[in-house]
Enzyme design. Structure first.
Site, PDB file in Angstrom:
ATOM      1  N   THR A   1      13.393  -1.243  34.981  1.00  0.00           N
ATOM      2  CA  THR A   1      14.777  -1.705  34.881  1.00  0.00           C
ATOM      3  C   THR A   1      14.888  -2.989  34.076  1.00  0.00           C
ATOM      4  O   THR A   1      15.880  -3.223  33.393  1.00  0.00           O
ATOM      5  CB  THR A   1      15.344  -1.915  36.307  1.00  0.00           C
TER       6      THR A   1
ATOM      7  N   ASP B   1       9.679   0.392  41.117  1.00  0.00           N
ATOM      8  CA  ASP B   1       9.430   1.511  42.049  1.00  0.00           C
ATOM      9  C   ASP B   1       7.964   1.667  42.426  1.00  0.00           C
ATOM     10  O   ASP B   1       7.633   1.918  43.581  1.00  0.00           O
ATOM     11  CB  ASP B   1       9.942   2.832  41.446  1.00  0.00           C
TER      12      ASP B   1
HETATM   13  N1  ASP Z   1      13.628   2.828  38.519  1.00  0.00           N
HETATM   14  C1  ASP Z   1      13.127   1.592  38.063  1.00  0.00           C
HETATM   15  C2  ASP Z   1      11.648   1.707  37.777  1.00  0.00           C
HETATM   16  O1  ASP Z   1      10.830   1.596  38.637  1.00  0.00           O
HETATM   17  C3  ASP Z   1      13.361   0.556  39.079  1.00  0.00           C
HETATM   18  C4  ASP Z   1      13.078  -0.841  38.618  1.00  0.00           C
HETATM   19  O2  ASP Z   1      12.406  -1.096  37.645  1.00  0.00           O
HETATM   20  O3  ASP Z   1      13.563  -1.766  39.288  1.00  0.00           O
HETATM   21  O4  ASP Z   1      11.281   1.874  36.663  1.00  0.00           O
END
Ligand code: ASP
Length: 400
Positions: A59, A136
């Site tokens: 993210t 994640d």
């Molecule tokens: N869905 C994202 C990932 O793990 C969540 C994040 O980076 O906060 O890539």
């Protein structure tokens, strides 16, 4: 898979904590004292240090499309450009390792990242590494890096590896990525004594050790916690603080890094009423090992026991973890399905290692030729060795 750019610090100007406005309130002797603190502190030497940022994705590097859903968008250079003052801290190099959501990060990628980081840290001018990563599975990559530090690397001067990420996208209001990168780079140029966890996670100004940290909330910026332990330190403005005495327990296990992760290890979550069908499926599917995430102290429903015994008999290594966020798996009960029962059946206890991390450790060990040979020729010795590995991760340095 990766590109690399270097940007040298333009300014060698010493940073001071006092802004011009604040200085007008200080007497001359206060200013002398402030200078002295800076001369003695780590900030003074940071200009000579290089921190290499490995951008993996997440993210932190995502922006919203027209429909509001976030997708990978920013390079490592973009991430650095969004952090005011970053280049004044030290020399920054960027390696664009990948740009993926962390649900797409595989153990093979973790191994490749580990090898690249180890090579980078051999360079004398590099004081540390920061990895920007999706949150994640960030704790898995952090853990993998901590167990895969090679013997050679263990002998080099202490150099931190700091993993960070963000809960809000790069274009979101109140994006947390830039502050997290700044704090992580501060840690990576910090002067350490040899007593601090080598692989750390830093978000929200808290520092956690790779062995204990878990993502605990799907959205909140304070998501990373070390249940039952707490953070090992924190970043406060331009200073980095560590709590002493509990810091070095996960500083690597001295296993030779396998060339490839050849072992297949599954993770099965035990559920109420479980009859072991999933474990049977794992055995039929040709896995080398399985981590079973039990309840509480590691207990599992007793109807699973025949499947567990079949798995051990078929040559799988079976590790029992717990679904509780904190606490140790232990053989303190004597009923069917308790850890006394699974130990008698030939299982290993994961200690305080979470099931996802235990799966990585087992995969890592079972991928080593020597470990495989020991498993075949001396199964009991191998079991004791493996149990020791799980015990070492959290306890070795802490309790002697
Ligand atoms: N869905 C994202 C990932 O793990 C969540 C994040 O980076 O906060 O890539």
């Amino acid at each position: 898979m990766s590109t690399k750019t270097t940007s040298k610090s333009k300014t060698a100007a010493k940073q001071t904590k006092a802004s011009p406005k604040q200085e007008s309130y200080l007497e001359d002797e206060d200013l002398d004292l402030a200078d002295q603190v800076l001369d003695d502190g780590y900030m003074d030497v940071m200009e000579d240090k290089t921190v290499v940022i490995f951008a993996v994705g997440g993210t932190i590097a995502m922006k919203a499309r027209a429909d509001g859903s976030r997708v990978p968008a920013s390079s490592g250079e973009d991430l650095c450009a969004a952090v005011p003052g970053l280049k004044d801290l030290c020399n920054i190099e960027v390696v664009n390792f990948s740009n993926v959501q962390s649900s797409a990060v595989t153990p093979d990628m973790m191994l490749e990242l580990s090898k690249k980081i180890q090579k980078t840290l051999e360079r004398p001018e590099v004081s540390g590494v920061v990895v920007t990563h999706g949150t994640d599975t960030l704790e898995e990559t952090a853990y993998f890096l901590s167990i895969s530090l090679s013997d050679k690397f263990q002998q080099t001067a202490f150099k931190p590896i700091v993993l960070t990420g963000a809960m809000r996208g790069a274009d979101a209001v109140g994006a947390d990525g830039p502050a997290n990168i700044l704090a992580s780079v501060r840690i990576a140029c910090h002067d350490f004594n040899d007593d601090v966890a080598r692989v750390m996670v830093c978000l929200n100004d808290q520092i956690h050790s790779a062995a204990r940290v878990e993502k605990t909330h799907s959205a909140n910026c304070a998501t990373f916690q070390s249940p039952g332990w707490g953070p090992i330190g924190y970043v406060d403005e331009d200073m980095v603080y560590f709590r002493s005495g509990i810091l070095s327990e996960d500083a690597g296990l001295n296993f030779p890094t396998p060339r490839k992760l050849t072992a297949k290890v599954a993770l099965v979550k035990a559920v109420s009423g479980d009859k072991g069908e999933m474990v049977d499926y794992v055995v039929k599917s040709g896995y080398d090992g399985v981590v079973i995430e039990g309840f509480g102290r590691g207990n599992i429903p007793f109807p699973m026991m025949p499947s567990v015994r079949r798995a051990v008999k078929a040559g799988l290594t079976v590790v029992i973890a717990t679904r509780t966020p904190a606490g140790r798996v232990l053989d303190c009960y004597g009923y069917p399905g308790s850890v006394t029962d699974t130990l008698e059946a030939g299982c290993i206890m994961a200690g305080e290692t979470t099931a996802a991390k235990a799966r990585l450790l087992l995969m890592y060990i079972l991928s080593q030729k020597d470990a495989q040979l020991m498993k075949e020729s001396e199964p009991e010795r191998f079991r004791a060795y493996l149990q020791e590995c799980f015990d070492l991760v959290l306890s070795r340095r802490l309790f002697g």
